[in-house]
Design an enzyme around this catalytic site. Structure first.
Site, PDB file in Angstrom:
ATOM      1  N   LEU A 124     -13.838 -50.236  10.677  1.00 38.10           N
ATOM      2  CA  LEU A 124     -13.416 -48.875  11.021  1.00 38.10           C
ATOM      3  C   LEU A 124     -14.027 -47.906  10.016  1.00 38.10           C
ATOM      4  O   LEU A 124     -13.763 -47.989   8.817  1.00 38.10           O
ATOM      5  CB  LEU A 124     -11.893 -48.761  11.011  1.00 38.10           C
ATOM      6  CG  LEU A 124     -11.303 -47.475  11.602  1.00 38.10           C
ATOM      7  CD1 LEU A 124      -9.873 -47.718  12.056  1.00 38.10           C
ATOM      8  CD2 LEU A 124     -11.326 -46.319  10.612  1.00 38.10           C
ATOM      9  N   HIS A 228      -8.359 -48.436  -1.546  1.00 42.22           N
ATOM     10  CA  HIS A 228      -9.247 -47.331  -1.911  1.00 42.22           C
ATOM     11  C   HIS A 228      -8.601 -46.024  -1.461  1.00 42.22           C
ATOM     12  O   HIS A 228      -7.949 -45.966  -0.417  1.00 42.22           O
ATOM     13  CB  HIS A 228     -10.586 -47.541  -1.214  1.00 42.22           C
ATOM     14  CG  HIS A 228     -11.694 -46.660  -1.697  1.00 42.22           C
ATOM     15  ND1 HIS A 228     -11.761 -45.320  -1.374  1.00 42.22           N
ATOM     16  CD2 HIS A 228     -12.792 -46.927  -2.447  1.00 42.22           C
ATOM     17  CE1 HIS A 228     -12.845 -44.805  -1.906  1.00 42.22           C
ATOM     18  NE2 HIS A 228     -13.497 -45.756  -2.571  1.00 42.22           N
TER      19      HIS A 228
END
Length: 369
Positions: A124, A228
């Site tokens: 994605l 992240h």
């Protein structure tokens, strides 16, 4: 009726250049799309073959979709599904466990192949210059509609490996510690190898014995199970879908793997399969002006596989008493829908508070492994 702003479709051979650009843009840590043109070309061929197969159960299929800007033809992003991860090459993780007899609360990380045979959602990525309303939702949720319509192609358990912590220069605090025990390769190199190297090479690279967090620096410990900063929206979306972290993390950046049962995923459960009523573009749907349908945002998909198409729109109207979705002719044509044929849709305007909060910052990049 306004034309489609963006549409999801299976990847094609002529998307290779855009896919290569995405692999470069995404940077180290995006292990499912590495910056290697030959590798990506094989991935595209395999995806095209996967969409064309007639199947009764999942195998080594990889379904890779692209998000296309209808006005320009530009590829805005990607999203993918690995039907049965770990079958052709091991899918390894670290299992987090309490260190036996530890008084400091330290953990032990043990390599395992816990998720072999599970379906993995992956790849994605929404390109930064194409950030817009509902683009991230479309990339994430379309996979669940595709799986809900084709459950025989997928496992009962769905997983997602989330990108772990690294900085703007591509430095991972977890890998910076682990590399001292693994050949001192830099993070960009090792994540590239994660997607392209042989299982034997990766097995030789990593230490076989369990790792104790008692010997790790604080920065590495804090990174375990964390994502992240640009992956947080993607994780929030999956958590709103019912995905949960069960203690398994990535071998290189220690990002969390989350899991859910296919039949319990929110978007799969709330999607509706019904027949299509095609109307003229200039003719309002019967209930278009009813408060319950006005500007109702929907994710709509056809029921094909190799010719799969999906988009987000406010132009359709749900007629529950007739089990019909009223769709303007131009929209139906772009999605490959026929009058009286089948479609699948998911209302987006009625998402819950947790999911709405996941989309409050639409300027963020969305990406995961």
């Amino acid at each position: 009726m306004r034309g489609l702003a963006m549409i999801i479709r299976p990847i094609q051979h002529n998307d290779l250049q855009a896919l290569h650009e995405i692999a470069r843009e995404s940077g180290p840590g995006f292990t499912s799309l590495v910056d290697d043109r030959d590798y990506l070309e094989k991935k595209v061929r395999h995806a095209i073959d996967s969409f064309q197969r007639e199947l009764h159960r999942p195998g080594d299929e990889h379904y890779l979709f692209v998000l296309e800007d209808e006005a320009t033809g530009d590829i805005m992003g990607t999203t993918g599904i690995e039907a049965s991860a770990g079958d052709d090459r091991p899918l390894c993780h670290f299992r987090r466990e309490a260190e036996p007899a530890s008084r400091s609360g330290s953990e032990r990380l043990t390599r395992c192949t816990h998720y072999t045979g599970c379906t993995e959602i992956c790849s994605l990525y929404l390109r930064p210059r194409y950030r817009r309303a509902n683009a991230g939702k479309l990339l994430s949720k379309v996979r669940f509609l595709f799986m809900a319509q084709n459950p025989h192609r997928f496992s009962a358990t769905i997983i997602a490996e989330m990108r772990g912590v690294s900085d703007a220069s591509g430095q991972s605090p977890f890998w910076n510690w682990l590399k001292t025990r693994s050949g001192h390769l830099d993070f960009a190199t090792v994540t590239r190898l994660a997607g392209t190297a042989t299982p034997e090479m990766l097995d030789a690279l990593l230490p076989a014995e369990p790792l104790s967090t008692a010997t790790m620096p604080t920065e590495a410990i804090r990174a375990i199970g964390q994502v992240h900063e640009q992956t947080r929206p993607a994780l929030k979306m999956l958590e709103a879908e019912g995905f949960r972290h069960r203690g398994f993390v990535d071998l290189f950046d220690a990002g969390p793997t989350v899991e859910a049962k296919l039949n319990e995923i929110t978007s799969s459960r709330h999607s509706t399969r019904c027949r299509v009523q095609i109307i003229d573009d200039s003719m309002p749907a019967i209930t278009r002006n009813h408060p319950g349908n006005r500007d109702n945002v929907m994710l709509i998909a056809n029921t094909a596989v190799s010719d799969f198409r999906a988009t987000v729109t406010t132009a359709a109207a749900w007629l529950p008493h007739h089990n019909l979705l009223s769709v303007p002719e131009s929209l139906a044509r772009q999605l490959g829908l026929s009058d009286g044929g089948m479609t699948c849709f998911l209302p987006l305007a009625t998402t819950g508070k947790a999911e709405a909060n996941a989309h409050t910052n639409s300027s963020e990049v969305l990406y995961a492994h």
